[in-house]
Design a protein around this motif. Structure first.
Motif, short mmCIF file in Angstrom:
data_model
loop_
_atom_site.label_atom_id
_atom_site.label_comp_id
_atom_site.label_asym_id
_atom_site.label_seq_id
_atom_site.Cartn_x
_atom_site.Cartn_y
_atom_site.Cartn_z
N ALA A 59 0.88 -1.31 0.02
CA ALA A 59 0.04 0.08 -0.02
C ALA A 59 0.72 1.27 -0.01
O ALA A 59 0.74 2.30 -0.78
N ARG A 60 2.04 1.28 0.88
CA ARG A 60 2.77 2.38 0.83
C ARG A 60 3.37 2.88 -0.30
O ARG A 60 3.67 3.90 -0.82
N ASN A 61 3.88 1.79 -1.15
CA ASN A 61 4.42 2.06 -2.43
C ASN A 61 3.30 1.90 -3.68
O ASN A 61 3.77 2.09 -4.92
N GLY A 62 2.40 1.95 -3.13
CA GLY A 62 1.37 2.09 -4.37
C GLY A 62 0.87 3.45 -4.73
O GLY A 62 1.50 4.30 -4.05
N SER A 63 0.01 3.64 -5.68
CA SER A 63 -0.60 4.94 -5.76
C SER A 63 -1.99 5.03 -6.19
O SER A 63 -2.45 3.87 -6.53
N ILE A 71 -6.80 0.52 0.08
CA ILE A 71 -7.21 -0.81 0.29
C ILE A 71 -7.30 -1.34 1.57
O ILE A 71 -6.72 -0.89 2.61
N GLY A 72 -8.27 -2.21 1.87
CA GLY A 72 -8.57 -2.84 3.21
C GLY A 72 -7.93 -4.09 3.48
O GLY A 72 -8.26 -5.06 2.91
N LEU A 73 -7.33 -4.20 4.57
CA LEU A 73 -6.70 -5.51 5.20
C LEU A 73 -7.87 -5.93 6.18
O LEU A 73 -8.08 -5.48 7.26
N TYR A 74 -8.43 -7.34 5.89
CA TYR A 74 -9.42 -7.91 6.55
C TYR A 74 -8.85 -9.23 7.14
O TYR A 74 -7.94 -9.89 6.64
N ASP A 75 -9.50 -9.47 8.22
CA ASP A 75 -9.43 -10.73 8.79
C ASP A 75 -10.53 -11.42 9.18
O ASP A 75 -11.55 -10.88 9.16
N TYR A 76 -10.66 -12.93 9.09
CA TYR A 76 -11.90 -13.63 9.36
C TYR A 76 -11.93 -13.95 10.91
O TYR A 76 -11.20 -14.65 11.38
N ALA A 77 -12.98 -13.35 11.37
CA ALA A 77 -13.18 -13.55 13.08
C ALA A 77 -14.53 -13.55 13.26
O ALA A 77 -15.24 -13.08 12.69
N ARG A 78 -14.99 -14.30 14.24
CA ARG A 78 -16.28 -14.40 14.81
C ARG A 78 -17.18 -14.72 13.89
O ARG A 78 -18.24 -13.80 13.68
N GLY A 79 -16.71 -15.53 12.68
CA GLY A 79 -17.83 -15.92 11.80
C GLY A 79 -18.14 -14.80 10.66
O GLY A 79 -18.98 -15.10 9.81
N GLY A 80 -17.15 -14.06 10.40
CA GLY A 80 -17.07 -12.92 9.33
C GLY A 80 -16.11 -12.33 9.13
O GLY A 80 -15.03 -12.06 10.27
N TRP A 81 -15.66 -11.82 7.96
CA TRP A 81 -14.55 -10.92 7.52
C TRP A 81 -14.77 -9.44 8.47
O TRP A 81 -16.08 -8.93 8.30
N SER A 82 -13.87 -8.82 8.93
CA SER A 82 -13.80 -7.54 9.46
C SER A 82 -12.53 -6.85 9.39
O SER A 82 -11.68 -7.46 8.96
N LEU A 83 -12.75 -5.80 8.90
CA LEU A 83 -11.65 -4.74 8.56
C LEU A 83 -10.76 -4.50 10.09
O LEU A 83 -11.09 -4.44 10.90
N VAL A 102 -3.86 3.39 3.10
CA VAL A 102 -3.82 4.70 2.21
C VAL A 102 -2.68 4.17 1.05
O VAL A 102 -1.52 3.63 1.52
N LEU A 103 -3.05 4.42 0.02
CA LEU A 103 -2.01 3.92 -1.12
C LEU A 103 -1.11 5.14 -1.09
O LEU A 103 -1.51 6.10 -1.48
N GLY A 104 0.08 4.83 -1.22
CA GLY A 104 1.16 5.77 -1.25
C GLY A 104 1.53 6.75 -0.12
O GLY A 104 1.95 7.69 0.10
#
Length: 184
Positions: free
Chosen positions: A73-77, A161-173, A178-180
């Motif tokens: 993400a840091r290296n993106g734009s 872009i959002g980084l998500y984790d699957y916890a407690r039966g569903g995906w959560s942010l 931020v790109l760049g």
């Protein structure tokens, strides 16, 4: 921003799940939500409209994989996505989606950069950037979704872009990145 558990502490990410997506701006998300519910029924669209970059897991350590996602993400734009018309994965998979007329190449680049580190994509199909409109519904409903959304057009500026984790039966942010830049 990390989710907060009942104890007030941030829950540990699930070791076998990691997702990276592009979320829709609020007005577009609401419009797409209404369309998706018109096909699948009220309350059926529990997963907000998004474009998946990775649906998978960390190869070794979730912490290491998350740092790699942050670095990408840091290296993106920022870039523009144009959603135009529909497509389907049928008969291989019962999915009707919105095409990415512009921005698909940048999504593929991000996908490949994410997989160049300790992140694994766990789908049986080759990566194709898309936004799902209808999934696994009656054939008549799928055909209606494909036809009704064929004239759909929208543009959005992708700044994170959002980084998500699957916890407690569903995906959560877990974090919006931020790109760049830093965290958003």
């Amino acid at each position: 921003m990390p989710g907060i558990g009942q104890s007030g502490e941030t829950p540990a990410p699930h070791p076998d799940s990691l997702g990276v997506i592009i979320s829709m701006p609020p007005a577009l998300a609401a419009e797409l939500h209404a369309w998706r519910e018109s096909y699948a029924g009220p309350g059926s669209s529990s997963v907000p409209a998004h474009i998946t970059l990775v649906s998978g897991r960390a190869r070794r350590s979730w912490t290491e994989a998350a740092e790699h996602v942050r670095s990408v993400a840091r290296n993106g734009s920022p870039f523009t996505i144009s959603l135009r018309g529909t497509g389907t994965f049928a008969p291989v998979s019962p999915v009707v989606f919105l095409n990415l007329e512009q921005g698909a190449g940048k999504c593929r680049e991000l996908h490949n950069e994410l997989l160049a580190g300790p992140v694994e994509h766990l789908l049986d199909f080759e990566f194709q950037p898309h936004l799902t409109v209808a999934h696994d519904l009656d054939p008549e409903v799928m055909a209606r979704a494909e036809a009704e959304m064929a004239g759909f057009a929208a543009e959005l500026e992708v700044t994170s872009i959002g980084l998500y984790d699957y916890a407690r039966g569903g995906w959560s942010l877990h974090e919006e990145l931020v790109l760049g830049g830093g965290q958003g």
